[in-house]
Design a protein around this motif. Structure first.
Motif, PDB file in Angstrom:
ATOM      1  N   ILE A 169       3.719  -2.738  -8.239  1.00  0.00           N
ATOM      2  CA  ILE A 169       2.388  -2.271  -8.625  1.00  0.00           C
ATOM      3  C   ILE A 169       2.364  -0.744  -8.581  1.00  0.00           C
ATOM      4  O   ILE A 169       2.599  -0.138  -7.528  1.00  0.00           O
ATOM      5  N   ASP A 170       2.112  -0.111  -9.720  1.00  0.00           N
ATOM      6  CA  ASP A 170       2.006   1.348  -9.789  1.00  0.00           C
ATOM      7  C   ASP A 170       0.669   1.759  -9.164  1.00  0.00           C
ATOM      8  O   ASP A 170      -0.395   1.362  -9.641  1.00  0.00           O
ATOM      9  N   ILE A 171       0.730   2.556  -8.093  1.00  0.00           N
ATOM     10  CA  ILE A 171      -0.509   2.962  -7.425  1.00  0.00           C
ATOM     11  C   ILE A 171      -0.713   4.475  -7.515  1.00  0.00           C
ATOM     12  O   ILE A 171      -1.381   5.068  -6.657  1.00  0.00           O
ATOM     13  N   THR A 172      -0.164   5.111  -8.553  1.00  0.00           N
ATOM     14  CA  THR A 172      -0.333   6.556  -8.685  1.00  0.00           C
ATOM     15  C   THR A 172      -1.737   6.935  -9.160  1.00  0.00           C
ATOM     16  O   THR A 172      -2.147   8.082  -9.003  1.00  0.00           O
ATOM     17  N   ARG A 173      -2.471   5.996  -9.762  1.00  0.00           N
ATOM     18  CA  ARG A 173      -3.841   6.305 -10.166  1.00  0.00           C
ATOM     19  C   ARG A 173      -4.669   6.593  -8.911  1.00  0.00           C
ATOM     20  O   ARG A 173      -4.526   5.928  -7.891  1.00  0.00           O
ATOM     21  N   TYR A 174      -5.571   7.573  -8.986  1.00  0.00           N
ATOM     22  CA  TYR A 174      -6.243   8.090  -7.797  1.00  0.00           C
ATOM     23  C   TYR A 174      -6.910   7.010  -6.954  1.00  0.00           C
ATOM     24  O   TYR A 174      -6.787   6.991  -5.716  1.00  0.00           O
ATOM     25  N   ASN A 175      -7.649   6.088  -7.583  1.00  0.00           N
ATOM     26  CA  ASN A 175      -8.372   5.090  -6.801  1.00  0.00           C
ATOM     27  C   ASN A 175      -7.435   4.105  -6.128  1.00  0.00           C
ATOM     28  O   ASN A 175      -7.687   3.640  -5.006  1.00  0.00           O
ATOM     29  N   MET A 176      -6.303   3.807  -6.776  1.00  0.00           N
ATOM     30  CA  MET A 176      -5.347   2.871  -6.202  1.00  0.00           C
ATOM     31  C   MET A 176      -4.579   3.516  -5.049  1.00  0.00           C
ATOM     32  O   MET A 176      -4.376   2.905  -3.993  1.00  0.00           O
ATOM     33  N   ARG A 177      -4.163   4.756  -5.253  1.00  0.00           N
ATOM     34  CA  ARG A 177      -3.446   5.462  -4.186  1.00  0.00           C
ATOM     35  C   ARG A 177      -4.343   5.610  -2.955  1.00  0.00           C
ATOM     36  O   ARG A 177      -3.922   5.360  -1.824  1.00  0.00           O
ATOM     37  N   VAL A 212       0.059  11.421  12.185  1.00  0.00           N
ATOM     38  CA  VAL A 212       0.668  11.784  10.906  1.00  0.00           C
ATOM     39  C   VAL A 212       0.232  10.803   9.830  1.00  0.00           C
ATOM     40  O   VAL A 212       0.255   9.589  10.030  1.00  0.00           O
ATOM     41  N   SER A 213      -0.175  11.317   8.695  1.00  0.00           N
ATOM     42  CA  SER A 213      -0.555  10.443   7.585  1.00  0.00           C
ATOM     43  C   SER A 213       0.675   9.718   7.069  1.00  0.00           C
ATOM     44  O   SER A 213       1.694  10.351   6.777  1.00  0.00           O
ATOM     45  N   PRO A 214       0.640   8.385   6.971  1.00  0.00           N
ATOM     46  CA  PRO A 214       1.820   7.663   6.482  1.00  0.00           C
ATOM     47  C   PRO A 214       2.106   8.003   5.024  1.00  0.00           C
ATOM     48  O   PRO A 214       1.194   8.271   4.245  1.00  0.00           O
ATOM     49  N   GLU A 215       3.381   8.001   4.708  1.00  0.00           N
ATOM     50  CA  GLU A 215       3.797   8.310   3.339  1.00  0.00           C
ATOM     51  C   GLU A 215       3.336   7.211   2.384  1.00  0.00           C
ATOM     52  O   GLU A 215       3.490   6.023   2.659  1.00  0.00           O
ATOM     53  N   ILE A 216       2.778   7.619   1.255  1.00  0.00           N
ATOM     54  CA  ILE A 216       2.294   6.659   0.262  1.00  0.00           C
ATOM     55  C   ILE A 216       3.261   6.648  -0.923  1.00  0.00           C
ATOM     56  O   ILE A 216       3.453   7.673  -1.582  1.00  0.00           O
ATOM     57  N   PRO A 217       3.888   5.514  -1.206  1.00  0.00           N
ATOM     58  CA  PRO A 217       4.848   5.446  -2.323  1.00  0.00           C
ATOM     59  C   PRO A 217       4.116   5.412  -3.662  1.00  0.00           C
ATOM     60  O   PRO A 217       2.902   5.236  -3.720  1.00  0.00           O
ATOM     61  N   ASN A 218       4.870   5.578  -4.735  1.00  0.00           N
ATOM     62  CA  ASN A 218       4.288   5.505  -6.080  1.00  0.00           C
ATOM     63  C   ASN A 218       4.095   4.063  -6.537  1.00  0.00           C
ATOM     64  O   ASN A 218       3.210   3.782  -7.358  1.00  0.00           O
ATOM     65  N   THR A 219       4.931   3.173  -6.025  1.00  0.00           N
ATOM     66  CA  THR A 219       4.823   1.762  -6.376  1.00  0.00           C
ATOM     67  C   THR A 219       4.899   0.919  -5.117  1.00  0.00           C
ATOM     68  O   THR A 219       5.541   1.306  -4.136  1.00  0.00           O
ATOM     69  N   VAL A 220       4.229  -0.223  -5.155  1.00  0.00           N
ATOM     70  CA  VAL A 220       4.213  -1.133  -4.008  1.00  0.00           C
ATOM     71  C   VAL A 220       4.552  -2.539  -4.506  1.00  0.00           C
ATOM     72  O   VAL A 220       3.971  -3.007  -5.492  1.00  0.00           O
TER      73      VAL A 220
END
Length: 321
Positions: free
Chosen positions: A58-66, A43-51
């Motif tokens: 850190i906002d990681i919603t930008r495609y390269n960061m996510r 199962v792909s682990p859930e990726i939060p919007n911020t870390v």
């Protein structure tokens, strides 16, 4: 009902039944084709919007960061044996690293930098000849206070190398004022990061085009932090007895040469092998002090055996049992 009617009814029913069975069979075949052929699901682990990292979200919603964070989190989550080993080792070494970071006003999250640098192995050497838990090059190590001689390499001393790493991290923070940039500079060097920030007209590490290793670096730190702080969530079930316990050693202060470390070990009631394991910075069979003072760790016989509880570790902060 006539005889012909009965025959027609039975024939029609048989055709319908055959059709239904055929459809059911087709559905079953399709279901079997779609059913997993392995014993467990990936199962792909859930990726939060911020870390969280070093006190900031850190906002990681930008495609390269996510996608960068997803790559590292997925890798550590399913690299089962290595990640589990790291969690076990951390219980031994974090109690040494954490107080030194705190005393130097370095964010606690930087202990995870040591995790990804060396897999918490104080004796590891890289192809570039970086050595120890913090992977210091010889020149950098000497610059920030570690002794490196033919018989001593304090890059393999967890306490001394952590202090040296803190000096580097503080110098980098004084230069950049941003801990994520500091982390990138630890991998690439301050000269490289400063040059790229200027050439690319950027003000943070996440906007830089860098070599793949450095691009992945901060995401790796944030990802392993996520798993270490929530091991049970990511499928790592460990009991307290599974963790590698810290040791309380007796310190023997020496300032004169020791011509034979095997004899020294025997005089202090331990094997030469244990002397080397607990003092990996001793790089020869003898110790030439050159007038310097060193502290040799002597483990106690009673502490060399495991007697720990059987409780499951859910959310360590950080566990010592």
């Amino acid at each position: 009902m006539t005889k012909n009617s009965v025959i027609s009814f039975c024939a029609g029913s048989l055709i319908c039944l055959t059709a239904c069975l055929s459809l059911g069979s087709n559905d079953s075949e399709k279901e079997m084709e779609q059913r997993p052929v392995v014993s467990s699901m990936t199962v792909s682990p859930e990726i939060p919007n911020t870390v969280p990292f070093c006190g900031k979200m850190i906002d990681i919603t930008r495609y390269n960061m996510r996608e960068g964070f997803d790559r590292e989190l997925s890798s550590f989550t399913y690299f089962h044996a290595n990640t589990m080993l790291l969690i076990k080792r951390a219980n031994r070494y974090f109690p040494i690293i954490e107080p030194i970071l705190k005393a130097n006003n370095i964010p606690d999250d930087f202990k995870y930098l040591a995790v990804i640098e060396s897999f918490l192995d104080p004796r590891v050497t890289s192809p570039a000849r970086a050595v120890g838990m913090w992977q210091l090059l010889e020149g950098t190590a000497k610059q920030y206070g570690c002794s490196v001689t033919p018989t001593v390499d304090e890059r393999c001393n967890v306490e001394k190398s952590t202090q040296a790493a803190c000096r580097y991290l503080k110098a980098a923070y004084n230069k950049y004022g941003d801990w994520a940039v500091v982390a990138s500079s630890y991998n690439a060097g301050m000269g490289r990061i400063s040059g790229e920030l200027q050439k690319q007209d950027a003000d943070n590490t996440f906007d830089l085009w860098l070599v793949e290793e450095t691009t992945r670096y901060v995401y790796r730190i944030m990802a392993i932090k996520q798993i270490f702080e929530n091991p049970y969530k990511y499928g790592f079930v460990l009991r307290a007895r599974d963790l590698y316990k810290p040791f309380e050693c007796t310190e023997v202060v020496v300032s004169s040469d020791i011509p034979d470390l095997s004899v020294f070990a025997k005089e202090h009631g331990i094997t030469y092998a244990d002397l080397k394991r607990f003092n990996p910075w001793l790089r020869d069979r003898k110790l030439i002090t050159g007038g310097a003072t060193y502290k040799i760790q002597i483990p106690q016989e009673k502490d060399l055996y495991y007697k720990t509880p059987n409780t499951v570790v859910h959310n360590p902060d950080w566990v010592v049992k």
